[in-house]
Design a protein around this motif. Structure first.
Motif, PDB file in Angstrom:
ATOM      1  N   TYR A 280       0.840  -1.188   0.000  1.00  0.00           N
ATOM      2  CA  TYR A 280       0.000   0.000   0.000  1.00  0.00           C
ATOM      3  C   TYR A 280       0.879   1.243   0.000  1.00  0.00           C
ATOM      4  O   TYR A 280       1.995   1.247   0.527  1.00  0.00           O
ATOM      5  CB  TYR A 280      -0.902   0.038   1.244  1.00  0.00           C
TER       6      TYR A 280
ATOM      7  N   GLN B 197      -4.043   0.636  -2.557  1.00  0.00           N
ATOM      8  CA  GLN B 197      -3.406  -0.654  -2.794  1.00  0.00           C
ATOM      9  C   GLN B 197      -2.637  -0.618  -4.105  1.00  0.00           C
ATOM     10  O   GLN B 197      -3.160  -0.187  -5.138  1.00  0.00           O
ATOM     11  CB  GLN B 197      -4.453  -1.771  -2.835  1.00  0.00           C
TER      12      GLN B 197
ATOM     13  N   TYR C 185     -17.330  -7.754   3.739  1.00  0.00           N
ATOM     14  CA  TYR C 185     -16.497  -8.011   4.909  1.00  0.00           C
ATOM     15  C   TYR C 185     -15.818  -6.674   5.214  1.00  0.00           C
ATOM     16  O   TYR C 185     -15.106  -6.140   4.365  1.00  0.00           O
ATOM     17  CB  TYR C 185     -15.468  -9.094   4.616  1.00  0.00           C
TER      18      TYR C 185
ATOM     19  N   PHE D   2     -13.872  -3.720   7.926  1.00  0.00           N
ATOM     20  CA  PHE D   2     -12.868  -3.589   8.977  1.00  0.00           C
ATOM     21  C   PHE D   2     -12.738  -2.127   9.393  1.00  0.00           C
ATOM     22  O   PHE D   2     -13.002  -1.214   8.599  1.00  0.00           O
ATOM     23  CB  PHE D   2     -11.502  -4.074   8.481  1.00  0.00           C
TER      24      PHE D   2
ATOM     25  N   TYR E  16      -9.585   0.164  11.067  1.00  0.00           N
ATOM     26  CA  TYR E  16      -8.187   0.224  11.459  1.00  0.00           C
ATOM     27  C   TYR E  16      -7.916   1.574  12.117  1.00  0.00           C
ATOM     28  O   TYR E  16      -8.583   2.569  11.826  1.00  0.00           O
ATOM     29  CB  TYR E  16      -7.266   0.116  10.235  1.00  0.00           C
TER      30      TYR E  16
ATOM     31  N   LEU F 255      -5.374  -3.202  13.397  1.00  0.00           N
ATOM     32  CA  LEU F 255      -6.750  -3.643  13.234  1.00  0.00           C
ATOM     33  C   LEU F 255      -7.505  -3.443  14.541  1.00  0.00           C
ATOM     34  O   LEU F 255      -7.082  -3.919  15.596  1.00  0.00           O
ATOM     35  CB  LEU F 255      -6.777  -5.113  12.838  1.00  0.00           C
TER      36      LEU F 255
ATOM     37  N   LYS G 288     -13.321  -6.389  13.103  1.00  0.00           N
ATOM     38  CA  LYS G 288     -13.675  -6.899  11.793  1.00  0.00           C
ATOM     39  C   LYS G 288     -15.109  -7.425  11.827  1.00  0.00           C
ATOM     40  O   LYS G 288     -15.572  -7.961  12.840  1.00  0.00           O
ATOM     41  CB  LYS G 288     -12.709  -8.005  11.375  1.00  0.00           C
TER      42      LYS G 288
ATOM     43  N   TYR H 250     -17.606 -10.046   9.940  1.00  0.00           N
ATOM     44  CA  TYR H 250     -17.913 -11.115   9.011  1.00  0.00           C
ATOM     45  C   TYR H 250     -19.393 -11.382   9.176  1.00  0.00           C
ATOM     46  O   TYR H 250     -19.943 -11.194  10.268  1.00  0.00           O
ATOM     47  CB  TYR H 250     -17.083 -12.371   9.310  1.00  0.00           C
TER      48      TYR H 250
ATOM     49  N   ILE I 135     -13.245  -5.413   1.944  1.00  0.00           N
ATOM     50  CA  ILE I 135     -12.411  -6.292   1.126  1.00  0.00           C
ATOM     51  C   ILE I 135     -13.268  -6.986   0.076  1.00  0.00           C
ATOM     52  O   ILE I 135     -14.397  -7.402   0.340  1.00  0.00           O
ATOM     53  CB  ILE I 135     -11.644  -7.318   1.995  1.00  0.00           C
TER      54      ILE I 135
ATOM     55  N   VAL J  23     -12.969 -10.083  -2.751  1.00  0.00           N
ATOM     56  CA  VAL J  23     -12.194 -11.225  -3.193  1.00  0.00           C
ATOM     57  C   VAL J  23     -12.728 -11.679  -4.541  1.00  0.00           C
ATOM     58  O   VAL J  23     -13.917 -11.962  -4.689  1.00  0.00           O
ATOM     59  CB  VAL J  23     -12.293 -12.381  -2.180  1.00  0.00           C
TER      60      VAL J  23
ATOM     61  N   ASN K 120      -7.305 -10.293  -4.069  1.00  0.00           N
ATOM     62  CA  ASN K 120      -7.957  -9.559  -2.994  1.00  0.00           C
ATOM     63  C   ASN K 120      -7.707  -8.068  -3.161  1.00  0.00           C
ATOM     64  O   ASN K 120      -6.583  -7.655  -3.422  1.00  0.00           O
ATOM     65  CB  ASN K 120      -7.391  -9.973  -1.630  1.00  0.00           C
TER      66      ASN K 120
ATOM     67  N   LEU L  50      -8.395  -4.593  -0.913  1.00  0.00           N
ATOM     68  CA  LEU L  50      -8.861  -3.954   0.313  1.00  0.00           C
ATOM     69  C   LEU L  50      -8.952  -2.466   0.040  1.00  0.00           C
ATOM     70  O   LEU L  50      -7.937  -1.820  -0.223  1.00  0.00           O
ATOM     71  CB  LEU L  50      -7.893  -4.242   1.455  1.00  0.00           C
TER      72      LEU L  50
END
Lengths: 113, 115
Positions: free
Chosen positions: A36, A46, B32, B34, B36, B46, B49, B51, B94, B96, B101, B103
């Protein structure tokens, strides 16, 4: 326990000079790896993603390249630095099973003069 | 493409007061998410999170966040702010796709804590 180490901690480089930043993850095999970039006071962008040795996906290149020569190592480099490369570079890893939260290293601060 | 919006660039609260930092996401499917935190001149840590499951998730240092599908939100809360919470907070989602992936972060919210 897994650890992530970035080197160097900081760099001051001249425009047009080459650059190599490194990231090593210990204690976890086959991690997903990320690079990043963060402009000063800015958000995180990213740059690259790697799922395995020798496989790197580019998100935004910014005249940079990345390689994964070993399972636990991720390298960011360029042959010619630009002023716009200045900023904070962060490496992150996540577990091989997707959707896991990436965990970040302490970063490398780069100043290009 | 997924995106995250943090509408408040800066938030100032008094020590001991409650806190809410806002996050809105755009994502096709089940996200999903998060949160930070970034302390000055450090990497990201972190906080918590999400899920799919319980919409309220607990994190470290007394932080929690609530997911709302109807509002496309994932707001961060803390009941009583401490001076050490002075930092920048980032919300992220995120995506996928096969072996790739991505983010995506919001712009971040700078939290200042007054004595």
């Amino acid at each position: 326990a897994q650890t992530i180490h970035q080197w160097p901690v900081a760099e001051i480089k001249a425009v047009g000079s080459p650059l190599s930043l490194g990231c090593t993850i210990k204690g976890k095999s086959s991690p997903n790896l990320y690079w990043y970039w963060q402009a000063t006071g800015g958000t995180l962008q990213q740059l690259f993603y790697s799922i395995t040795v020798g496989q790197v996906e580019s998100v935004v290149q910014l005249n940079l390249s990345a390689s994964r020569p070993k399972d636990d190592q991720f390298i960011l480099s360029t042959e010619k630095l630009l002023l716009s490369h200045s900023g904070f570079y962060l490496c992150a890893w996540s577990l091989w099973d997707n959707n896991q939260a990436p965990l970040f290293g302490e970063g490398t601060r780069l100043s290009v003069l | 493409a997924q995106s995250v919006t943090q509408p408040d660039a800066r938030v100032t609260v008094s020590e001991g007061a409650s806190l809410q930092l806002r996050c809105k996401y755009s994502y096709f499917g089940t996200p999903y998410l998060f949160w930070y935190v970034q302390y000055p001149r450090q990497g990201l840590q972190l906080l918590l999170k999400y899920y799919p499951g319980d919409p309220v998730v607990q994190g470290v240092n007394g932080f929690e966040a609530e997911f709302s599908k109807s509002n496309s939100s994932f707001h961060l809360r803390k009941a009583s702010v401490h001076w050490s919470d002075w930092a920048v907070y980032f919300c992220a989602v995120i995506k996928v796709s096969g072996s790739f992936n991505k983010l995506t972060f919001g712009a971040g919210t700078r939290l200042a804590v007054c004595p």
